[in-house]
Design a protein around this motif. Sequence first.
Motif, PDB file in Angstrom:
ATOM      1  N   UNK A  23       0.823  -1.202   0.000  1.00  0.00           N
ATOM      2  CA  UNK A  23       0.000   0.000   0.000  1.00  0.00           C
ATOM      3  C   UNK A  23       0.861   1.258   0.000  1.00  0.00           C
ATOM      4  N   UNK A  24       1.928   1.260   0.778  1.00  0.00           N
ATOM      5  CA  UNK A  24       2.817   2.425   0.853  1.00  0.00           C
ATOM      6  C   UNK A  24       3.498   2.687  -0.482  1.00  0.00           C
ATOM      7  N   UNK A  25       3.995   1.643  -1.113  1.00  0.00           N
ATOM      8  CA  UNK A  25       4.673   1.798  -2.402  1.00  0.00           C
ATOM      9  C   UNK A  25       3.693   2.262  -3.475  1.00  0.00           C
ATOM     10  N   UNK A  26       2.517   1.644  -3.525  1.00  0.00           N
ATOM     11  CA  UNK A  26       1.536   2.038  -4.542  1.00  0.00           C
ATOM     12  C   UNK A  26       1.078   3.470  -4.336  1.00  0.00           C
ATOM     13  N   UNK A  27       0.924   3.878  -3.071  1.00  0.00           N
ATOM     14  CA  UNK A  27       0.526   5.257  -2.784  1.00  0.00           C
ATOM     15  C   UNK A  27       1.602   6.239  -3.220  1.00  0.00           C
ATOM     16  N   UNK A  28       2.866   5.887  -2.992  1.00  0.00           N
ATOM     17  CA  UNK A  28       3.974   6.755  -3.409  1.00  0.00           C
ATOM     18  C   UNK A  28       3.984   6.937  -4.919  1.00  0.00           C
ATOM     19  N   UNK A  39       0.491   7.458   4.622  1.00  0.00           N
ATOM     20  CA  UNK A  39       0.186   6.025   4.589  1.00  0.00           C
ATOM     21  C   UNK A  39       1.046   5.279   5.602  1.00  0.00           C
ATOM     22  N   UNK A  40       2.314   5.649   5.686  1.00  0.00           N
ATOM     23  CA  UNK A  40       3.210   5.028   6.670  1.00  0.00           C
ATOM     24  C   UNK A  40       2.726   5.305   8.087  1.00  0.00           C
ATOM     25  N   UNK A  41       2.235   6.527   8.324  1.00  0.00           N
ATOM     26  CA  UNK A  41       1.688   6.870   9.642  1.00  0.00           C
ATOM     27  C   UNK A  41       0.477   5.997   9.951  1.00  0.00           C
ATOM     28  N   UNK A  42      -0.399   5.829   8.964  1.00  0.00           N
ATOM     29  CA  UNK A  42      -1.595   5.011   9.173  1.00  0.00           C
ATOM     30  C   UNK A  42      -1.270   3.553   9.431  1.00  0.00           C
ATOM     31  N   UNK A  43      -0.316   3.009   8.676  1.00  0.00           N
ATOM     32  CA  UNK A  43       0.081   1.612   8.886  1.00  0.00           C
ATOM     33  C   UNK A  43       0.657   1.411  10.283  1.00  0.00           C
ATOM     34  N   UNK A 106      -8.065  17.300  -6.920  1.00  0.00           N
ATOM     35  CA  UNK A 106      -7.723  17.478  -5.506  1.00  0.00           C
ATOM     36  C   UNK A 106      -6.913  16.307  -4.986  1.00  0.00           C
ATOM     37  N   UNK A 107      -5.901  16.607  -4.196  1.00  0.00           N
ATOM     38  CA  UNK A 107      -5.078  15.539  -3.615  1.00  0.00           C
ATOM     39  C   UNK A 107      -5.859  14.817  -2.531  1.00  0.00           C
ATOM     40  N   UNK A 108      -5.520  13.545  -2.350  1.00  0.00           N
ATOM     41  CA  UNK A 108      -6.178  12.778  -1.300  1.00  0.00           C
ATOM     42  C   UNK A 108      -5.883  13.416   0.043  1.00  0.00           C
ATOM     43  N   UNK A 109      -6.891  13.461   0.900  1.00  0.00           N
ATOM     44  CA  UNK A 109      -6.707  14.098   2.203  1.00  0.00           C
ATOM     45  C   UNK A 109      -5.796  13.265   3.080  1.00  0.00           C
ATOM     46  N   UNK A 110      -5.072  13.947   3.962  1.00  0.00           N
ATOM     47  CA  UNK A 110      -4.178  13.253   4.882  1.00  0.00           C
ATOM     48  C   UNK A 110      -4.965  12.286   5.751  1.00  0.00           C
ATOM     49  N   UNK A 111      -6.126  12.743   6.244  1.00  0.00           N
ATOM     50  CA  UNK A 111      -6.949  11.887   7.096  1.00  0.00           C
ATOM     51  C   UNK A 111      -7.416  10.640   6.373  1.00  0.00           C
ATOM     52  N   UNK A 112      -7.793  10.799   5.109  1.00  0.00           N
ATOM     53  CA  UNK A 112      -8.252   9.649   4.331  1.00  0.00           C
ATOM     54  C   UNK A 112      -7.146   8.635   4.106  1.00  0.00           C
ATOM     55  N   UNK A 113      -5.945   9.123   3.828  1.00  0.00           N
ATOM     56  CA  UNK A 113      -4.804   8.232   3.616  1.00  0.00           C
ATOM     57  C   UNK A 113      -4.447   7.476   4.891  1.00  0.00           C
TER      58      UNK A 113
END
Length: 209
Positions: A23-28, A39-43, A106-113
């Motif tokens: 997920x982190x790599x695909x998001x990057x 994403x790293x914070x969420x994981x 619009x960029x994905x929101x930090x909260x959503x990620x």
Amino acid sequence: MLSLDFLITSLIVVLIPGSGVILTISTALVAGKRASLFTAIGCTAGIVPHLLASVLGLSAILHTSALAFQGLAFQGLKHAGVAYLLYLAYATWRDRSAFAVDTSAPAASAGGLVLKACLLNILNPKLTIFFLAFLPQFISHDGPSPAMQMLGLSGVFMAMTFAVFVVYGLLANLFRKTVIESPQVQNWLRRSFAASFAALGLNLAFAQH
């Protein structure tokens, strides 16, 4: 207790590619290094419930009682995790514009990620098993209370997880331009990520514990 063995073993475990790494790599690749950071914070945050379960002794209860271990709560979490991984596989496969750069969008929101990544690890019952089987090996009976030792070791493990995932995201971001400029690479990566999520979901579905 904190030891070189613990640090080396933890690093190996964290480096092994799993759903969080994918997920982190695909998001990057899709949204850049800022998105991969959240994403790293969420994981990492998704580890907390499993940690609390271990510290509070719930994992020990699950371990000593086969009936409890196979209970509705564990099975429900397992099935939810399978469903979420398969959903990610389906969404990744269908998202044909995933790697396109659109400055007007619009960029994905930090909260959503963070929430998306956090759910991924919360719905992973194998993390609780990991804390049960791994951390107790490094608890010293002559040291502070086992709960405090568990918290300390878990904190180190979470910090290591976050650092490694950030590095994965930064490395993936270095290749983002190349990926975006090649439709063939985009299609291959999209299918690979989708297949990886599906494989992880099926592996969890058929796991015995």
